[in-house]
Structure formats: C-alpha cells, structure tokens
Motif scaffolding. Sequence first.
Motif, PDB file in Angstrom:
ATOM      1  N   UNK A   1      48.874  88.916  16.631  1.00 37.94           N
ATOM      2  CA  UNK A   1      49.489  88.314  15.446  1.00 37.94           C
ATOM      3  C   UNK A   1      48.417  87.983  14.423  1.00 37.94           C
ATOM      4  N   UNK A   2      48.642  88.361  13.183  1.00 37.33           N
ATOM      5  CA  UNK A   2      47.672  88.110  12.113  1.00 37.33           C
ATOM      6  C   UNK A   2      48.206  87.030  11.180  1.00 37.33           C
ATOM      7  N   UNK A   3      47.298  86.188  10.750  1.00 33.96           N
ATOM      8  CA  UNK A   3      47.665  85.112   9.841  1.00 33.96           C
ATOM      9  C   UNK A   3      47.580  85.607   8.399  1.00 33.96           C
ATOM     10  N   UNK A   4      48.582  85.273   7.615  1.00 35.29           N
ATOM     11  CA  UNK A   4      48.602  85.654   6.204  1.00 35.29           C
ATOM     12  C   UNK A   4      48.133  84.472   5.366  1.00 35.29           C
ATOM     13  N   UNK A   5      46.818  84.325   5.315  1.00 30.59           N
ATOM     14  CA  UNK A   5      46.235  83.196   4.594  1.00 30.59           C
ATOM     15  C   UNK A   5      46.494  83.296   3.094  1.00 30.59           C
ATOM     16  N   UNK A   6      46.644  84.521   2.602  1.00 29.27           N
ATOM     17  CA  UNK A   6      46.891  84.684   1.169  1.00 29.27           C
ATOM     18  C   UNK A   6      48.190  84.012   0.745  1.00 29.27           C
ATOM     19  N   UNK A   7      49.181  83.984   1.645  1.00 24.90           N
ATOM     20  CA  UNK A   7      50.462  83.348   1.318  1.00 24.90           C
ATOM     21  C   UNK A   7      50.270  81.845   1.137  1.00 24.90           C
ATOM     22  N   UNK A   8      49.454  81.240   2.018  1.00 28.30           N
ATOM     23  CA  UNK A   8      49.195  79.800   1.906  1.00 28.30           C
ATOM     24  C   UNK A   8      48.482  79.488   0.605  1.00 28.30           C
ATOM     25  N   UNK A   9      47.456  80.292   0.285  1.00 27.29           N
ATOM     26  CA  UNK A   9      46.686  80.048  -0.939  1.00 27.29           C
ATOM     27  C   UNK A   9      47.565  80.239  -2.173  1.00 27.29           C
ATOM     28  N   UNK A  10      48.404  81.245  -2.137  1.00 27.69           N
ATOM     29  CA  UNK A  10      49.239  81.542  -3.304  1.00 27.69           C
ATOM     30  C   UNK A  10      50.267  80.450  -3.565  1.00 27.69           C
ATOM     31  N   UNK A  11      50.847  79.913  -2.502  1.00 29.40           N
ATOM     32  CA  UNK A  11      51.934  78.947  -2.659  1.00 29.40           C
ATOM     33  C   UNK A  11      51.485  77.500  -2.449  1.00 29.40           C
ATOM     34  N   UNK A 191      59.194  84.420   1.621  1.00 21.88           N
ATOM     35  CA  UNK A 191      58.019  85.116   2.148  1.00 21.88           C
ATOM     36  C   UNK A 191      58.129  85.478   3.620  1.00 21.88           C
ATOM     37  N   UNK A 192      59.067  84.855   4.345  1.00 16.43           N
ATOM     38  CA  UNK A 192      59.237  85.081   5.780  1.00 16.43           C
ATOM     39  C   UNK A 192      57.942  84.804   6.559  1.00 16.43           C
ATOM     40  N   UNK A 193      57.273  83.736   6.168  1.00 16.13           N
ATOM     41  CA  UNK A 193      56.048  83.323   6.881  1.00 16.13           C
ATOM     42  C   UNK A 193      56.193  81.854   7.299  1.00 16.13           C
TER      43      UNK A 193
END
Length: 244
Positions: A1-11, A191-193
């Motif tokens: 499983x990979x973490x989508x850190x860009x989603x956290x930074x963006x939102x 975002x489904x994250x």
Amino acid sequence: MSWEWDVIIEHFPRLLQGAILTLELVLFSGFAGLMLAVPLALMRVSSKPWIQALPFAYIFFFRGTPLLIQIFLVYYGSSQFEFIKNSALWPILREPYWCAIITFALHTAAYIAELLRGAIQSIPKGEIEAAKALGMSYPMMLRRIILPRAFGIMMPAYGNEVILMLKGSALASTITLLDLTGMARTIIARTYTPLEIFLAAGVIYLIISALLILLFRFLEKRFNRHQHWPNEKPKDLDPQHIEN
C-alpha cells in the motif's frame, strides 16, 4: 500500500479551515456553557430542595442523553413547532451553526455545573467563615473567595471536559457543518483517500488538544498560585538572620 502524501498537502488548507470552525464551536459554546453553569451550580448547592430541583432535572437530562440526539432535537425538532418558526428565534434556530453552538453550550453546561458544584462544596469551611467574619456580603464572597477557589479546584477536570467537547464537536458534521471532521469527510468523498485524510485530521485534533492542555495547566497554576510558595525561607524569618 502506498501513501498519497500529495493529497494531504493539497487539501491541508481546507482541513485547517475546518479546524478553525471547530475551534469556533468549542470556544463559543464553552464560554456560553460556563456562564450558564455558574448559576446552575449555585442553585445546586442551595439548602432549599425546591431551588435544587430545576438544575438537577436539567443536569440529569443533558448528562443522561447522547449529544447526537440533543443536536437532532435542537436542529430538526425546533422546526416542528409553528410558534418557533413565527418567532424572532427562527433566524437563529434555522442555521446549523447556531444550533450546534446552542446544543454544545447546553450540553457542556450540565457537566461544568456538576464540576463547579463539587468544587464549591470542597472549599474549606474555614475560608467561608473567615470571609463572613470580615463582614463580606454573599456577592462579594462569590466574587473574591468562592468562585476563584472553586475554579482553581475544578480546573484540571474542566480542562478534560473542554477536550471532550473538542472531540464531541465532530458531531456537528451530522447537521451539514464543515468542521474538521465534516471537511475531512467531504475531501474523502472526492479523493477516495480515507486513511490519509483522516490521519491528517487526527493529527490536527492532537495538536489542538495539546495546546488546550498547556493552556489549562497555565490556568491551573494561575488560579492556584497561592499553593506554590517558594521553598526558601524569607531572610527576615531566618533565625540566624534574626540573631545577627
């Protein structure tokens, strides 16, 4: 499983917007609840049963029912009465923001009133008797003796209650408010994250809780500063100093 850190930074800025709304709910409802809790607590410590009856029933209801049900009763229930819709209160009660603040204030006032009642009853009777011997009136005793001492006694438990209200404020999202939890749910729906966004929201809650803990520790020392005397003896009371 990979973490989508860009989603956290963006939102993350939107999560901060939700955190600001959360702080507003806790701050305004906490202040209103404290103001309501003071007369409730004073009525609870009255020696007359008929004075104790009303605050007892109030506290019993708000401590004995879930906060979520109380929110629904205020937000959805008030619209069921025509006299409320036709009153000056309707512009306030039709807004979820004010319904949340009113509900949180009424809820936390019940808990704070019980904390304050216990604190008032634990004040040493000698302090009250000394104030009476000095000729203080009851309002003056409240302002200068009873309430300051009671706030100092209850401050640790009061800090816990505020943190509980911070976590309980997440229920405001159930009536369409975009507080921290509501904003997180909105972002997740797009975002489904869920893991990343809820983790970021949890970190923000932890930071707010840590700041509140530090604040109430400061207030506790402030109200109880008379208990923290320096360990050193004053020089003018030192026996060697007196002999010299």
